[in-house]
Enzyme design. Sequence first.
Site, PDB file in Angstrom:
ATOM      1  N   HIS A  96       0.851  -1.206   0.000  1.00  0.00           N
ATOM      2  CA  HIS A  96       0.000   0.000   0.000  1.00  0.00           C
ATOM      3  C   HIS A  96       0.875   1.242   0.000  1.00  0.00           C
ATOM      4  CE1 HIS A  96       0.456   0.911   4.383  1.00  0.00           C
ATOM      5  NE2 HIS A  96       0.455  -0.396   4.540  1.00  0.00           N
ATOM      6  N   ASP A  98      -0.304   4.439   0.928  1.00  0.00           N
ATOM      7  CA  ASP A  98      -0.652   5.458   1.909  1.00  0.00           C
ATOM      8  C   ASP A  98       0.096   5.204   3.214  1.00  0.00           C
ATOM      9  OD1 ASP A  98      -2.242   3.136   2.457  1.00  0.00           O
ATOM     10  OD2 ASP A  98      -3.631   4.355   3.636  1.00  0.00           O
ATOM     11  N   ASP A 129       6.442   0.981   6.521  1.00  0.00           N
ATOM     12  CA  ASP A 129       5.008   0.698   6.353  1.00  0.00           C
ATOM     13  C   ASP A 129       4.363   1.709   5.420  1.00  0.00           C
ATOM     14  OD1 ASP A 129       2.445  -0.327   6.751  1.00  0.00           O
ATOM     15  OD2 ASP A 129       2.175   0.671   8.673  1.00  0.00           O
ATOM     16  N   GLU A 160      -5.078   1.667   2.929  1.00  0.00           N
ATOM     17  CA  GLU A 160      -4.928   0.618   3.926  1.00  0.00           C
ATOM     18  C   GLU A 160      -4.934   1.188   5.335  1.00  0.00           C
ATOM     19  OE1 GLU A 160      -3.145  -2.267   6.639  1.00  0.00           O
ATOM     20  OE2 GLU A 160      -2.381  -0.273   6.144  1.00  0.00           O
ATOM     21  N   GLU A 161      -4.301   2.338   5.525  1.00  0.00           N
ATOM     22  CA  GLU A 161      -4.240   2.934   6.861  1.00  0.00           C
ATOM     23  C   GLU A 161      -5.578   3.521   7.311  1.00  0.00           C
ATOM     24  OE1 GLU A 161      -1.860   2.146   8.461  1.00  0.00           O
ATOM     25  OE2 GLU A 161       0.046   2.290   7.391  1.00  0.00           O
ATOM     26  N   HIS A 428       3.806   3.234  12.493  1.00  0.00           N
ATOM     27  CA  HIS A 428       2.714   3.995  13.117  1.00  0.00           C
ATOM     28  C   HIS A 428       3.198   4.888  14.264  1.00  0.00           C
ATOM     29  CE1 HIS A 428      -0.925   1.386  11.675  1.00  0.00           C
ATOM     30  NE2 HIS A 428       0.087   1.311  10.826  1.00  0.00           N
TER      31      HIS A 428
END
Length: 458
Positions: A96, A98, A129, A160-161, A428
């Site tokens: 992903h 994003d 990520d 995705e996030e 994150h």
Amino acid sequence: MARIGADEIRTRVRGDWPRVLGLLKDKIALKSVSAQGITGEHMRRSARFVADQLSLVGIDARLVQSTNPDGTPGAFEVVGSRVVDAKAPTVLLYAHHDVQPVPDPAVWETDPFVGTERDGRLYGRGAADDGGGIAIHSGALKALGDDLGVNVKVFIEGEEEMGSPSFIPFIEAHREEFESDVIVVADSGNWSSDIPSLTTSLRGNTDLDVTVKVLEHPVHSGQFGGPVLDANTLAAMLIASMYDGNGELAVPGIESDQPVGGLQRDLDPGQFRADAGAVDSYRLAGTGSLASRLWTKPAASVIGFDAHPVEGSFNVVADRARFRISLRTAPSQDPAQAQQALADFLAAHAPLGAEVSFEYGENGRGWAMDPDSLAVRDAQDAMREAFGTDPVNKGEGGSIPFIPELKRLFPSAQVLVTGPEDPQSNAHSPNESISLYGLERNIVAEVLLLDRLGAGSR
């Protein structure tokens, strides 16, 4: 049996390294934070960049905007393919584009949107990520070049996030873009930067909002306090009732599993405490292996609580309290079943007869790998050769709900969950980073995997 020698593959990957590193740095600089608007120009720009990068490594890639379930415009997705032989297996590569927000850049040691090399790692939001996943796919495809022996489909997601709200409608509208024999999801990580892993399982997840009501309106604590407990205290009693003396979740109907494929190595409690930032006096909750507690047993967390703040508080008995429980479920359990079991338990354990009501959140299923599949064998062999050590497979305590949905839609596909992260990646969180040593070997491992899958068809 691979068709290309590992030494040749390593030479190709190293020769392409400046491009891969530049790709990752450029991707970090795009600030593709989906929380700032999945339909924003910054997300279109990010998707266009990824499509262009895939085109450079032989993929016929294009940008497609998805549609949300309510018909509104959705995320900017990147889809692509390369067909080498109609008789060869087809592999879908997922990542992903994003990234998570950066609420406070001041707590970062580097600029979060400038890829910065330090001590063998590249720092920046999305470095691991999942810019790392994009870099792995790009590097592997470039290294294989004309030696690619499988048909490849690529899907790089743009939300995705944000929970992937348009993911399933998009797949259902573009099934031909996803039909494949093997699906490689590069959105997880390794045991460490130098020990590779397949992810064997993911927990499911569900949310439950709980309201505890004791009064029709607030009252003065001097007049009513004592016989009437405030709703915040009653809510705390209700929350505590979910656990036994060891801090183990003890709610009938909420299930536990054991690590999928057997536990090869347990997590180190000291390292786990350090990574979590646990205070010295805290004793880790639960029983059994630390791995099972984190990967395959359920976990409930109160992630929100509505109450009057301490600042400005006064002597009033609160009439009601509201809190949200995030429940991570065992990989095999239906999350809706676990959600209902939790609601039934809380309703039955209402302290002192307080009224308890619920609002039910969305559910995401867990997933368990088939440890005996041929693709798993090939992936483990590829990792062993790329890293020079046996892989240590591991579960994940988090959730990727679209994986079980992919299995539902394409039941014959074998799913492999790999990824660029390691325990120091801080995905994150502030100071996110990727191990450059690990990234190079992850690329080599994916090349070896694709080569093995292609060789097996000939």
